[in-house]
Structures are given as C-alpha cells and as structure tokens.
Design a protein around this motif. Structure first.
Motif, short mmCIF file in Angstrom:
data_model
loop_
_atom_site.label_atom_id
_atom_site.label_comp_id
_atom_site.label_asym_id
_atom_site.label_seq_id
_atom_site.Cartn_x
_atom_site.Cartn_y
_atom_site.Cartn_z
N VAL A 105 0.63 9.34 8.61
CA VAL A 105 0.48 8.60 7.36
C VAL A 105 -0.18 7.25 7.57
O VAL A 105 -1.07 6.85 6.81
CB VAL A 105 1.84 8.44 6.65
CG1 VAL A 105 1.74 7.52 5.45
CG2 VAL A 105 2.39 9.80 6.23
N GLU A 106 0.19 6.54 8.63
CA GLU A 106 -0.33 5.18 8.86
C GLU A 106 -1.82 5.16 9.21
O GLU A 106 -2.44 4.11 9.18
CB GLU A 106 0.49 4.44 9.92
CG GLU A 106 0.55 5.12 11.27
CD GLU A 106 1.67 6.14 11.39
OE1 GLU A 106 1.85 6.67 12.50
OE2 GLU A 106 2.37 6.43 10.38
N GLU A 107 -2.42 6.31 9.50
CA GLU A 107 -3.85 6.37 9.82
C GLU A 107 -4.70 6.92 8.66
O GLU A 107 -5.92 7.05 8.79
CB GLU A 107 -4.07 7.24 11.06
CG GLU A 107 -3.47 6.67 12.32
CD GLU A 107 -3.67 7.58 13.52
OE1 GLU A 107 -4.58 8.45 13.49
OE2 GLU A 107 -2.92 7.43 14.50
N ARG A 108 -4.10 7.20 7.54
CA ARG A 108 -4.82 7.86 6.45
C ARG A 108 -5.62 6.92 5.55
O ARG A 108 -6.65 7.32 5.00
CB ARG A 108 -3.84 8.65 5.58
CG ARG A 108 -3.19 9.80 6.30
CD ARG A 108 -2.18 10.49 5.41
NE ARG A 108 -1.47 11.53 6.14
CZ ARG A 108 -0.45 12.21 5.65
NH1 ARG A 108 -0.05 11.98 4.39
NH2 ARG A 108 0.15 13.13 6.37
N ALA A 109 -5.17 5.70 5.34
CA ALA A 109 -5.81 4.79 4.37
C ALA A 109 -7.31 4.62 4.62
O ALA A 109 -8.10 4.69 3.66
CB ALA A 109 -5.09 3.45 4.34
N ASP A 141 -12.32 0.12 -6.14
CA ASP A 141 -12.35 -0.92 -5.10
C ASP A 141 -10.97 -1.18 -4.49
O ASP A 141 -10.70 -2.25 -3.96
CB ASP A 141 -12.94 -2.22 -5.66
CG ASP A 141 -12.16 -2.76 -6.85
OD1 ASP A 141 -11.25 -2.05 -7.34
OD2 ASP A 141 -12.46 -3.87 -7.30
N ALA A 142 -10.10 -0.18 -4.50
CA ALA A 142 -8.74 -0.32 -3.92
C ALA A 142 -8.84 -0.76 -2.46
O ALA A 142 -9.71 -0.32 -1.71
CB ALA A 142 -7.99 1.00 -4.01
N THR A 143 -7.95 -1.65 -2.09
CA THR A 143 -7.93 -2.17 -0.72
C THR A 143 -7.19 -1.20 0.20
O THR A 143 -6.47 -0.30 -0.26
CB THR A 143 -7.21 -3.53 -0.68
OG1 THR A 143 -5.84 -3.31 -1.07
CG2 THR A 143 -7.87 -4.54 -1.62
N LEU A 144 -7.35 -1.39 1.50
CA LEU A 144 -6.64 -0.55 2.46
C LEU A 144 -5.12 -0.62 2.28
O LEU A 144 -4.46 0.42 2.32
CB LEU A 144 -7.04 -0.90 3.90
CG LEU A 144 -8.42 -0.41 4.32
CD1 LEU A 144 -8.74 -0.86 5.74
CD2 LEU A 144 -8.55 1.09 4.19
N PRO A 145 -4.53 -1.82 2.05
CA PRO A 145 -3.08 -1.84 1.79
C PRO A 145 -2.67 -1.05 0.55
O PRO A 145 -1.64 -0.37 0.54
CB PRO A 145 -2.76 -3.33 1.63
CG PRO A 145 -3.82 -4.03 2.42
CD PRO A 145 -5.06 -3.18 2.23
N ILE A 150 -0.21 4.79 -1.06
CA ILE A 150 -0.24 6.14 -1.63
C ILE A 150 -0.51 7.22 -0.58
O ILE A 150 -0.43 8.41 -0.88
CB ILE A 150 -1.28 6.25 -2.76
CG1 ILE A 150 -2.70 6.06 -2.22
CG2 ILE A 150 -0.97 5.27 -3.89
CD1 ILE A 150 -3.79 6.47 -3.18
N ALA A 151 -0.81 6.82 0.63
CA ALA A 151 -1.26 7.75 1.68
C ALA A 151 -0.24 8.85 1.99
O ALA A 151 -0.63 9.95 2.39
CB ALA A 151 -1.61 6.99 2.95
N THR A 152 1.01 8.59 1.78
CA THR A 152 2.04 9.60 2.07
C THR A 152 1.87 10.85 1.20
O THR A 152 2.30 11.93 1.57
CB THR A 152 3.45 9.01 1.92
OG1 THR A 152 4.38 9.96 2.41
CG2 THR A 152 3.77 8.66 0.50
#
Length: 162
Positions: A105-109, A141-145, A150-152
């Motif tokens: 999950v932490e690598e998906r953004a 233009d959503a940021t990485l954070p 939502i990446a989960t």
C-alpha cells in the motif's frame, strides 16, 4: 456516457451491467492492438471455475516499469491474479506471459499519480479530471499524500517478465 464510478470506499465495486456486456469488444480491440496507447488484455484462470477470464486494462508506465491499477478495488481479476501467484498472459497484438507483483500500500500513491498523468495524455485534461473524480474520488491535481490516503482501496501490480 459517464465512466463507472469507483470512488466509493468499499472493498469491491462490481462493474456496471453495460460494462460487462461490452467487455468482449474491449478485449477484441485490445488483443489485436486497436485500442488506446497502453491498453492490454490480461488473461487469467478463474480461481473457482478454472475458466480463462479476459480483461482489457491500461498498463501504466512509471519509473521504467509498467503497472496495472485495479480501479474496482478487490475485484475478481485481482483475486484471480493472487490465486495464480501473479502468473497471467498479456496481449496487445502479441501474447506474452508475465508475472504481476502486487505493490504494498505504501508504494501505490506514485503509481496512482502516474495513472492520472497518463490519463491526461490520452484523453486531455477534461477527461482525466472526470476519471480522477469517478475512479478515485479526487481532483486531477491530487497530491501524493492525498493519493496515499486512498491507496488501500486500489491494488496495484507491477508487470514483470515471466
């Protein structure tokens, strides 16, 4: 016609009936190479039925690799890929066997960001903004954070040679 909305934060979002009825057309066009840039067909054996299931999907380039994003979340194809140990056939004109490696999950953004950028290159800003809203429930233009939040809900797979 608006794209299917996958922005609800649920575990699985079943495709719309119109999408299921037209899936064969996407598979046919993608398989012979007459689909948008990046579109491929994956073929995976069903984990319960054993039947081969085919799905047209975008392969997104990012950081020297290509990725698949499961817009519908924990969908049937995601479950089938996991059951098959990631082994699938991919086709865009020519068939190749590949291994799909699920990202934590932490690598998906960053890959979700690349998906939105790729969509902008394919269909323009308006179309990409609509996809960002319908698929992810975010602004273009959503940021990485913001995407990390939502990446989960969106499994991402790196495409490796078999």
């Amino acid at each position: 016609m608006d794209p299917q909305s996958y922005s609800a934060r649920t575990r699985y979002r079943r495709p719309a009936a119109w999408y299921l009825r037209l899936n064969w057309l996407g598979v046919a066009l993608t398989s012979i190479g007459l689909a948008p840039r990046g579109a491929v067909t994956i073929a995976i054996r069903g984990r319960k039925t054993g039947k081969i299931r085919r799905l047209p999907i975008l392969a997104i380039p990012h950081g020297g690799a290509r990725y698949l994003v499961a817009l519908a979340g924990e969908s049937q194809w995601v479950r089938n890929v996991r059951a098959a140990g990631g082994r699938v056939s991919m086709r865009r004109g020519r068939r190749s066997d590949v291994t799909l490696v699920e990202l934590p999950v932490e690598e998906r953004a960053p890959v979700l960001r690349a998906y939105l950028d790729f969509a902008k290159g394919l269909g323009g800003e308006k179309s990409a903004a609509q996809q960002a809203e319908f698929y992810f429930g975010v602004d273009l233009d959503a940021t990485l954070p913001e995407l990390a939040e939502i990446a989960t809900h969106y499994p991402v797979f790196r495409i490796d040679p078999a």
